[in-house]
Design a protein around this motif. Structure first.
Motif, PDB file in Angstrom:
ATOM      1  N   ASP A  53     -10.580   5.307  -0.655  1.00 38.99           N
ATOM      2  CA  ASP A  53      -9.058   4.812  -0.214  1.00 38.99           C
ATOM      3  C   ASP A  53      -8.896   3.630  -1.413  1.00 38.99           C
ATOM      4  O   ASP A  53     -10.007   3.228  -1.528  1.00 38.99           O
ATOM      5  CB  ASP A  53      -8.874   4.375   1.029  1.00 38.99           C
ATOM      6  CG  ASP A  53      -6.913   4.432   1.220  1.00 38.99           C
ATOM      7  OD1 ASP A  53      -6.656   4.681   0.218  1.00 38.99           O
ATOM      8  OD2 ASP A  53      -6.504   3.910   2.181  1.00 38.99           O
TER       9      ASP A  53
ATOM     10  N   ASP B 108      -5.517  -1.184   4.144  1.00 33.28           N
ATOM     11  CA  ASP B 108      -6.374  -0.477   4.976  1.00 33.28           C
ATOM     12  C   ASP B 108      -7.478   0.261   4.468  1.00 33.28           C
ATOM     13  O   ASP B 108      -8.369   1.227   5.134  1.00 33.28           O
ATOM     14  CB  ASP B 108      -5.403   0.415   5.997  1.00 33.28           C
ATOM     15  CG  ASP B 108      -5.113   1.646   5.181  1.00 33.28           C
ATOM     16  OD1 ASP B 108      -5.065   1.844   3.996  1.00 33.28           O
ATOM     17  OD2 ASP B 108      -4.241   2.463   5.931  1.00 33.28           O
ATOM     18  N   GLY B 109      -7.859  -0.037   3.179  1.00 29.83           N
ATOM     19  CA  GLY B 109      -8.857   0.508   2.394  1.00 29.83           C
ATOM     20  C   GLY B 109     -10.085  -0.283   3.041  1.00 29.83           C
ATOM     21  O   GLY B 109     -11.260   0.315   2.597  1.00 29.83           O
TER      22      GLY B 109
ATOM     23  N   ASP C   2       1.015  -1.197  -0.073  1.00 27.13           N
ATOM     24  CA  ASP C   2      -0.146   0.153   0.046  1.00 27.13           C
ATOM     25  C   ASP C   2       0.870   1.191   0.086  1.00 27.13           C
ATOM     26  O   ASP C   2       1.465   1.555   1.015  1.00 27.13           O
ATOM     27  CB  ASP C   2      -0.823  -0.187   1.367  1.00 27.13           C
ATOM     28  CG  ASP C   2      -1.756   1.280   1.448  1.00 27.13           C
ATOM     29  OD1 ASP C   2      -1.666   2.154   0.667  1.00 27.13           O
ATOM     30  OD2 ASP C   2      -2.403   1.129   2.172  1.00 27.13           O
TER      31      ASP C   2
HETATM   32 MN    MN Z   1      -4.314   2.459   2.172  1.00 33.87          MN
END
Ligand code: MN
Length: 198
Positions: A188, A155-156, A43
């Motif tokens: 995101d 983490d999206g 990421d």
């Molecule tokens: Mn991210």
């Protein structure tokens, strides 16, 4: 995307790009040989072009060197990110014959392994991100049971209840459809890979 990826592995991959961006800041790569499966999720910091440049640098490094150990690959990913924006990076390698997997992560990528006896394994990442600075890794080694399932995501996705998603004998495509329908997010870049180790 779904497939019987390998005779010992079913996989389903899903990726979406942040609304309004042309390039996805998340990148992933996986491949398998007769002996192992290796997967990397990266990421890139922020979003758009420079996030993509960082995460693609990581993916290219792993693609060209996937025979190396996980810890070695993490170190080399860190080196390749010097003078780039940086990235959260997770690499894991599954050794089919010994039923071992090796996992290492720096940054906010989550990983869960669920074994059919109900045990959930979730190695915690080292906080931060890779950007070429001196970095401590926490590479861990586990054994897995046949029919174990794993879920890895950037983490999206904000996934609660990984255990209830992975338990039972549902195919990975059904688990993936549930994640897509209940956790869609366009704010995101977002990536998940769900797999079943046969
Ligand atoms: Mn991210």
């Amino acid at each position: 995307m779904k497939q019987r990826f390998h005779e010992q592995l079913d996989l389903f991959v899903h990726q979406t790009t942040k609304e309004g961006k042309q390039e996805c800041g998340d990148s992933f790569y996986f491949t398998a040989t007769d002996d192992y499966f290796i997967c990397v999720v990266a990421d890139g910091l922020g979003s758009g072009k420079f996030a993509n440049e960082s995460s693609m640098a990581v993916v290219s490094l792993v693609e060209q060197n996937h025979q190396e150990d996980v810890e070695v690959l993490m170190k080399r990913c860190n080196e390749v990110l010097a003078h780039k924006r940086g990235a959260a990076v997770s690499i894991f390698k599954v050794h089919f014959k010994t039923r071992e997997f090796v996992y290492s992560c720096v940054g906010n990528i989550r990983f869960f392994l669920y074994s059919p006896d109900g045990k959930l394994t979730y190695p915690l990442p080292v906080t931060g991100y890779l950007s070429g600075r001196p970095q401590v890794f926490n590479t861990q080694r586990y054994f897995y049971e046949p029919d174990s399932k794993f879920l890895i995501y950037s983490d999206g996705f904000d996934i609660h209840g990984a255990k209830s998603l992975l338990k039972g004998y549902r195919p990975v495509s059904v688990i993936a459809e549930e994640i897509i329908s209940t956790h869609q997010n366009s704010a995101d870049d977002a990536t998940f890979i769900v797999g079943s180790l046969l």
